[in-house]
Motif scaffolding. Structure first.
Motif, mmCIF file in Angstrom:
data_model
loop_
_atom_site.group_PDB
_atom_site.id
_atom_site.type_symbol
_atom_site.label_atom_id
_atom_site.label_comp_id
_atom_site.label_asym_id
_atom_site.label_seq_id
_atom_site.Cartn_x
_atom_site.Cartn_y
_atom_site.Cartn_z
ATOM 1 N N SER A 42 48.264 24.498 59.326
ATOM 2 C CA SER A 42 48.528 24.919 60.703
ATOM 3 C C SER A 42 48.906 26.396 60.720
ATOM 4 C CB SER A 42 49.629 24.063 61.342
ATOM 5 O OG SER A 42 50.814 24.141 60.598
ATOM 6 N N ALA A 43 48.536 27.064 61.778
ATOM 7 C CA ALA A 43 48.826 28.486 61.923
ATOM 8 C C ALA A 43 50.317 28.691 62.160
ATOM 9 C CB ALA A 43 48.021 29.068 63.078
ATOM 10 N N VAL A 44 50.845 29.802 61.673
ATOM 11 C CA VAL A 44 52.227 30.195 61.920
ATOM 12 C C VAL A 44 52.172 31.313 62.956
ATOM 13 C CG1 VAL A 44 54.286 31.240 60.903
ATOM 14 C CG2 VAL A 44 52.964 29.563 59.612
ATOM 15 N N PRO A 45 52.843 31.132 64.101
ATOM 16 C CA PRO A 45 52.803 32.179 65.127
ATOM 17 C C PRO A 45 53.371 33.500 64.617
ATOM 18 C CG PRO A 45 53.763 30.162 65.997
ATOM 19 C CD PRO A 45 53.619 29.979 64.520
ATOM 20 N N GLU A 46 52.753 34.587 65.036
ATOM 21 C CA GLU A 46 53.216 35.915 64.643
ATOM 22 C C GLU A 46 54.453 36.299 65.447
ATOM 23 O OE1 GLU A 46 50.118 38.804 64.797
ATOM 24 O OE2 GLU A 46 48.705 37.500 63.765
ATOM 25 N N ALA A 47 55.156 37.328 64.983
ATOM 26 C CA ALA A 47 56.378 37.785 65.648
ATOM 27 C C ALA A 47 56.107 38.199 67.095
ATOM 28 C CB ALA A 47 56.987 38.938 64.868
#
Length: 185
Positions: free
Chosen positions: A150-155
């Motif tokens: 799963s993708a990790v949201p960027e800052a």
């Protein structure tokens, strides 16, 4: 009118934080490029790996450890590890060992053979991810890994979400204060 603007602003804020949903890939032990994602990923991804298999006909391996019920588990830095790449994987290539891409280092051994970690894809352009097993001879292997990606949201995505919630809170605060000032008059 203000309530419509509030709803639209809220929807846009929440839509911006919706990362790609989790994807499950099965990577077999019987070929170097055992499984490929259908989705495209870049930057950091969250990965959960489960399962184990046999190599050299009788050795049992999970994603990071060689284990035997009679001996303590060991990390074999050469063979039978989970491999990762952004292009087709080849047989025994230590540069493709997933441990080279882990954020935070090697996870501790798990008797359940389930590991959860973040992995740096090393790419900034979304691409398919390849998973497999590091080995030179696959004819005596069996088993597979079940890999959830799963993708990790960027800052910047988190910042947009926080800004959206702050805007919603401010609008609710103003609406409540305007109602109180009308009733006092």
């Amino acid at each position: 009118m203000k309530s419509v603007a509030l709803i639209v602003f809220s929807a846009l804020s929440l839509a911006a934080i919706n990362p790609a949903s989790a994807e499950i890939v099965s990577a077999t032990f019987t070929q170097p490029d055992g499984g490929v994602t259908t989705g495209l990923y870049d930057g950091i991804v969250h990965v959960m790996v489960s399962g184990f298999g046999q190599s050299l006909s009788s050795d049992l391996n999970d994603a990071f450890y060689l284990f035997d019920p009679q001996n303590p588990p060991v990390h074999d830095g050469s063979f039978y590890q989970l491999t990762f790449g952004t292009s087709t994987l080849v047989g025994f290539d230590p540069a493709q060992d997933a441990i080279n891409f882990l954020i935070g280092g090697l996870p501790a051994y798990s008797a359940t053979h389930v590991y959860s970690f973040d992995l740096n894809t090393g790419v900034s352009v979304p691409t398919q991810l390849h998973f497999g097993t590091s080995d030179g001879n696959f004819s005596d292997n069996s088993g597979s890994f079940s890999i959830t990606v799963s993708a990790v949201p960027e800052a910047s995505t988190w910042a947009m979400m926080i800004l959206g919630f702050a805007g919603i809170g401010f609008m609710a605060y103003r609406r409540r204060n305007q109602s109180a000032s009308f009733s006092a008059a």
